[in-house]
Write a protein that holds these residues in place. Sequence first.
Motif, short mmCIF file in Angstrom:
data_model
loop_
_atom_site.label_atom_id
_atom_site.label_comp_id
_atom_site.label_asym_id
_atom_site.label_seq_id
_atom_site.Cartn_x
_atom_site.Cartn_y
_atom_site.Cartn_z
N GLY A 11 -19.81 8.76 -5.29
CA GLY A 11 -19.11 8.06 -4.20
C GLY A 11 -18.31 9.02 -3.33
N THR A 12 -17.65 9.97 -3.96
CA THR A 12 -16.90 10.97 -3.20
C THR A 12 -17.83 11.82 -2.35
OG1 THR A 12 -15.26 11.05 -4.98
CG2 THR A 12 -15.25 12.87 -3.40
N SER A 13 -18.97 12.20 -2.90
CA SER A 13 -19.94 12.99 -2.12
C SER A 13 -20.49 12.19 -0.94
CB SER A 13 -21.09 13.44 -3.02
OG SER A 13 -20.65 14.46 -3.88
N LEU A 14 -20.79 10.93 -1.18
CA LEU A 14 -21.29 10.10 -0.06
C LEU A 14 -20.23 9.94 1.02
CD1 LEU A 14 -23.26 7.30 -1.95
CD2 LEU A 14 -24.19 9.15 -0.55
N LEU A 15 -18.98 9.76 0.61
CA LEU A 15 -17.90 9.65 1.58
C LEU A 15 -17.74 10.94 2.37
CD1 LEU A 15 -15.64 7.70 2.51
CD2 LEU A 15 -14.16 8.84 0.85
N LEU A 16 -17.80 12.08 1.69
CA LEU A 16 -17.70 13.36 2.38
C LEU A 16 -18.90 13.61 3.30
CD1 LEU A 16 -16.33 15.66 -0.46
CD2 LEU A 16 -15.13 14.90 1.59
N LEU A 17 -20.08 13.16 2.90
CA LEU A 17 -21.25 13.31 3.77
C LEU A 17 -21.10 12.49 5.06
CD1 LEU A 17 -24.18 13.26 1.21
CD2 LEU A 17 -23.50 15.17 2.68
N MET A 18 -20.43 11.34 4.97
CA MET A 18 -20.22 10.52 6.17
C MET A 18 -19.10 11.08 7.05
SD MET A 18 -20.75 6.59 4.96
CE MET A 18 -19.80 6.63 3.46
N ILE A 19 -18.10 11.70 6.44
CA ILE A 19 -16.95 12.18 7.19
C ILE A 19 -17.18 13.56 7.80
CG2 ILE A 19 -14.54 12.92 6.95
CD1 ILE A 19 -14.20 10.72 4.87
N LEU A 20 -17.71 14.48 7.01
CA LEU A 20 -17.85 15.87 7.46
C LEU A 20 -19.11 16.08 8.29
CD1 LEU A 20 -16.89 17.71 4.15
CD2 LEU A 20 -15.45 17.33 6.14
N PRO A 21 -19.06 17.03 9.23
CA PRO A 21 -20.28 17.38 9.98
C PRO A 21 -21.15 18.28 9.10
CG PRO A 21 -18.44 18.70 10.76
CD PRO A 21 -17.89 17.74 9.75
N VAL A 22 -22.26 17.77 8.62
CA VAL A 22 -23.08 18.49 7.64
C VAL A 22 -24.22 19.29 8.27
CG1 VAL A 22 -22.53 17.00 5.69
CG2 VAL A 22 -24.41 16.39 7.21
N GLN A 23 -24.07 19.68 9.52
CA GLN A 23 -25.09 20.50 10.15
C GLN A 23 -25.06 21.92 9.59
OE1 GLN A 23 -23.05 18.52 12.00
NE2 GLN A 23 -24.57 16.97 12.51
N GLN A 24 -23.92 22.35 9.13
CA GLN A 24 -23.80 23.68 8.53
C GLN A 24 -24.02 23.57 7.03
OE1 GLN A 24 -19.88 24.89 9.60
NE2 GLN A 24 -20.37 25.17 11.76
N ILE A 25 -24.72 24.53 6.45
CA ILE A 25 -25.09 24.47 5.04
C ILE A 25 -23.87 24.57 4.13
CG2 ILE A 25 -25.55 26.94 4.80
CD1 ILE A 25 -27.65 24.22 3.20
N GLU A 26 -22.86 25.34 4.54
CA GLU A 26 -21.66 25.48 3.71
C GLU A 26 -20.93 24.16 3.57
OE1 GLU A 26 -22.02 27.41 6.55
OE2 GLU A 26 -22.72 29.27 5.64
N ILE A 27 -20.81 23.43 4.65
CA ILE A 27 -20.12 22.15 4.62
C ILE A 27 -20.94 21.13 3.84
CG2 ILE A 27 -19.24 20.26 6.04
CD1 ILE A 27 -18.46 22.35 8.11
N ALA A 28 -22.25 21.18 3.95
CA ALA A 28 -23.12 20.27 3.18
C ALA A 28 -22.96 20.54 1.67
CB ALA A 28 -24.56 20.43 3.60
N ILE A 29 -22.86 21.80 1.30
CA ILE A 29 -22.67 22.14 -0.12
C ILE A 29 -21.31 21.63 -0.60
CG2 ILE A 29 -22.35 24.08 -1.71
CD1 ILE A 29 -24.53 25.55 -0.14
N ILE A 30 -20.28 21.80 0.22
CA ILE A 30 -18.95 21.31 -0.15
C ILE A 30 -18.97 19.79 -0.30
CG2 ILE A 30 -16.59 21.01 0.74
CD1 ILE A 30 -16.85 23.85 1.90
N ALA A 31 -19.70 19.10 0.57
CA ALA A 31 -19.77 17.65 0.50
C ALA A 31 -20.51 17.19 -0.76
CB ALA A 31 -20.45 17.09 1.74
N LEU A 32 -21.51 17.92 -1.20
CA LEU A 32 -22.29 17.55 -2.38
C LEU A 32 -21.68 18.05 -3.69
CD1 LEU A 32 -25.88 18.14 -1.02
CD2 LEU A 32 -24.75 15.95 -1.45
N LEU A 33 -20.67 18.90 -3.61
CA LEU A 33 -20.09 19.51 -4.79
C LEU A 33 -19.53 18.49 -5.81
CD1 LEU A 33 -19.87 22.39 -5.74
CD2 LEU A 33 -17.58 22.49 -4.77
N PRO A 34 -18.83 17.43 -5.42
CA PRO A 34 -18.35 16.46 -6.43
C PRO A 34 -19.47 15.83 -7.26
CG PRO A 34 -17.22 16.10 -4.36
CD PRO A 34 -18.29 17.10 -4.09
#
Length: 104
Positions: free
Chosen positions: A33-56
């Motif tokens: 749930g935290t990862s899904l929320l971060l995927l909706m909030i953060l701009p995941v066009q950059q790979i680093e931010i996508a990894i941070i969003a999927l980390l939980p």
Amino acid sequence: MNNFLIPANTKKSMLIFGLFTKFDLILFMAGIGTSLLLLMILPVQQIEIAIIALLPAFVTGFLVMPIPNYYNMRTLIMSIFQFFTNQRKFKWKGWCVPHGEERK
């Protein structure tokens, strides 16, 4: 000869899907749930931010992953922590040691 053989998977019937406890599923669902929320909030066009969003989801998935000789990684980590933080000098309390005050 009363030899009893206990199957190795006798406690699996008490687990959800034969692998998880309620706490494990709640922990894993919170990570997802935290990862899904971060995927909706953060701009995941950059790979680093996508990894941070999927980390939980990855971390909680790692913690509830079943391993041999232990229930899962969470219990292994807790056992290692308890081994290093608890008392390792064992005091003899056999039948020849008086309990209470020392005898003089």
